[in-house]
Motif scaffolding. Sequence first.
Motif, PDB file in Angstrom:
ATOM      1  N   MET A 151     -12.868  32.100 -11.036  1.00 48.71           N
ATOM      2  CA  MET A 151     -12.488  32.801 -10.257  1.00 48.71           C
ATOM      3  C   MET A 151     -13.882  33.770 -10.050  1.00 48.71           C
ATOM      4  N   THR A 152     -13.897  34.418  -8.984  1.00 50.04           N
ATOM      5  CA  THR A 152     -14.794  35.581  -8.613  1.00 50.04           C
ATOM      6  C   THR A 152     -14.448  36.310  -7.840  1.00 50.04           C
ATOM      7  N   VAL A 153     -15.121  37.690  -7.672  1.00 50.29           N
ATOM      8  CA  VAL A 153     -14.725  38.587  -6.992  1.00 50.29           C
ATOM      9  C   VAL A 153     -15.831  38.949  -5.740  1.00 50.29           C
ATOM     10  N   ILE A 154     -15.397  38.520  -4.435  1.00 53.15           N
ATOM     11  CA  ILE A 154     -16.582  38.622  -3.407  1.00 53.15           C
ATOM     12  C   ILE A 154     -16.683  40.083  -2.915  1.00 53.15           C
ATOM     13  N   ALA A 155     -17.607  40.553  -3.112  1.00 51.96           N
ATOM     14  CA  ALA A 155     -18.118  41.854  -2.273  1.00 51.96           C
ATOM     15  C   ALA A 155     -18.908  41.589  -0.811  1.00 51.96           C
ATOM     16  N   CYS A 156     -18.333  41.840   0.141  1.00 57.21           N
ATOM     17  CA  CYS A 156     -19.207  41.528   1.688  1.00 57.21           C
ATOM     18  C   CYS A 156     -19.838  42.728   1.687  1.00 57.21           C
ATOM     19  N   VAL A 157     -21.375  42.536   1.915  1.00 53.49           N
ATOM     20  CA  VAL A 157     -22.078  43.616   1.991  1.00 53.49           C
ATOM     21  C   VAL A 157     -23.002  43.481   3.532  1.00 53.49           C
ATOM     22  N   ASP A 158     -22.942  44.621   3.971  1.00 56.79           N
ATOM     23  CA  ASP A 158     -23.984  44.767   5.268  1.00 56.79           C
ATOM     24  C   ASP A 158     -25.105  45.561   5.056  1.00 56.79           C
ATOM     25  N   ARG A 159     -25.849  46.381   5.992  1.00 56.79           N
ATOM     26  CA  ARG A 159     -26.842  47.369   5.955  1.00 56.79           C
ATOM     27  C   ARG A 159     -26.222  48.862   5.827  1.00 56.79           C
ATOM     28  N   SER A 160     -25.052  48.743   5.621  1.00 55.06           N
ATOM     29  CA  SER A 160     -24.523  50.459   5.707  1.00 55.06           C
ATOM     30  C   SER A 160     -24.380  50.934   4.630  1.00 55.06           C
ATOM     31  N   GLU A 161     -24.416  52.167   4.497  1.00 49.55           N
ATOM     32  CA  GLU A 161     -24.121  53.171   3.428  1.00 49.55           C
ATOM     33  C   GLU A 161     -22.838  52.781   2.874  1.00 49.55           C
ATOM     34  N   GLN A 162     -21.654  52.289   3.327  1.00 43.44           N
ATOM     35  CA  GLN A 162     -20.663  51.923   2.927  1.00 43.44           C
ATOM     36  C   GLN A 162     -20.671  50.634   1.868  1.00 43.44           C
ATOM     37  N   ALA A 163     -21.752  49.959   1.960  1.00 44.79           N
ATOM     38  CA  ALA A 163     -21.684  48.644   1.103  1.00 44.79           C
ATOM     39  C   ALA A 163     -21.789  48.937  -0.299  1.00 44.79           C
ATOM     40  N   ALA A 164     -22.537  50.035  -0.853  1.00 51.63           N
ATOM     41  CA  ALA A 164     -22.603  50.097  -2.228  1.00 51.63           C
ATOM     42  C   ALA A 164     -21.109  50.476  -2.588  1.00 51.63           C
ATOM     43  N   GLU A 165     -20.498  51.002  -1.885  1.00 48.19           N
ATOM     44  CA  GLU A 165     -18.910  51.564  -2.352  1.00 48.19           C
ATOM     45  C   GLU A 165     -18.136  49.967  -2.362  1.00 48.19           C
ATOM     46  N   VAL A 166     -18.410  49.142  -1.477  1.00 44.39           N
ATOM     47  CA  VAL A 166     -17.764  47.793  -1.602  1.00 44.39           C
ATOM     48  C   VAL A 166     -18.091  47.110  -2.645  1.00 44.39           C
ATOM     49  N   VAL A 167     -19.364  46.988  -3.077  1.00 42.62           N
ATOM     50  CA  VAL A 167     -19.853  46.622  -4.399  1.00 42.62           C
ATOM     51  C   VAL A 167     -19.233  47.268  -5.611  1.00 42.62           C
ATOM     52  N   ALA A 168     -19.348  48.421  -5.614  1.00 38.82           N
ATOM     53  CA  ALA A 168     -18.795  49.318  -6.843  1.00 38.82           C
ATOM     54  C   ALA A 168     -17.257  48.840  -6.938  1.00 38.82           C
ATOM     55  N   GLU A 169     -16.363  48.797  -5.908  1.00 37.54           N
ATOM     56  CA  GLU A 169     -15.064  48.431  -5.796  1.00 37.54           C
ATOM     57  C   GLU A 169     -14.660  46.879  -6.449  1.00 37.54           C
ATOM     58  N   ALA A 170     -15.751  45.928  -6.016  1.00 43.58           N
ATOM     59  CA  ALA A 170     -15.614  44.813  -6.421  1.00 43.58           C
ATOM     60  C   ALA A 170     -15.852  44.628  -7.922  1.00 43.58           C
ATOM     61  N   ALA A 171     -16.904  45.285  -8.395  1.00 45.02           N
ATOM     62  CA  ALA A 171     -17.237  45.607  -9.668  1.00 45.02           C
ATOM     63  C   ALA A 171     -15.955  46.031 -10.597  1.00 45.02           C
ATOM     64  N   ARG A 172     -15.328  46.989 -10.178  1.00 43.47           N
ATOM     65  CA  ARG A 172     -14.051  47.391 -10.915  1.00 43.47           C
ATOM     66  C   ARG A 172     -13.060  46.312 -10.856  1.00 43.47           C
ATOM     67  N   LEU A 173     -13.019  45.545  -9.810  1.00 45.21           N
ATOM     68  CA  LEU A 173     -12.023  44.576  -9.730  1.00 45.21           C
ATOM     69  C   LEU A 173     -12.311  43.308 -10.814  1.00 45.21           C
ATOM     70  N   GLY A 174     -13.656  43.176 -10.537  1.00 44.72           N
ATOM     71  CA  GLY A 174     -14.445  42.004 -11.499  1.00 44.72           C
ATOM     72  C   GLY A 174     -14.216  42.648 -13.026  1.00 44.72           C
TER      73      GLY A 174
END
Length: 143
Positions: free
Chosen positions: A1-24
Motif C-alpha cells: 500500500m502507498t499514500v499518494i500525494a497529488c502535487v502541482d506547481r502551487s504553494e499548497q503542494a508542499a502541504e499536500v505532501v506533508a499531509e501524505a507524509a503524516r498519513l504514511g
Amino acid sequence: MTVIACVDRSEQAAEVVAEAARLGEAFGEPVHAVHVLTREEFVDLERTSVDDTGRAMPLDRIREVAARIAEERVEDAGVTAEAVGLVGDPSDEIVNYADEHGASYVVVGGRKHSPVGKALFGSVAQSILLDAHHPVVALAREE
C-alpha cells in the motif's frame, strides 16, 4: 500500500505532501508525490526541444521533468517521498496510478472560496474525488 500525494506547481503542494507524509508515517506506508504533465505541457516541451535541438524529447525525459517538479514539492515539505512524474490527463493518470499501487489514501489540494467558506475544488481534485477507488483526503486552502 502507498499514500499518494497529488502535487502541482502551487504553494499548497508542499502541504499536500506533508499531509501524505503524516498519513504514511501513521500507517507505516511509503509516500509517492505524483506530478502529471498535461498533454499541452508535453506538446510545449516537445516544441521547445525541436526548436532548440532539432529533435523530439523522449517520453522518459518528459516524465523526468514531471518527477523533478514533484521532487521540488517534496523538498519544500521537508519530508521523505518518492517523486513520480507522469504524462496525460492528471485525474485519469493519478486514479490509475493509485489503482496500480494499491493506494491506501490519495491526498489532493483544493480551493476555498466565499466568505462562508464553501469549498470548491479545482477540476482535477474534483475528478479525483469522484473517480478514485481509494479514500481521498482533500485539503482546502483560502484564496
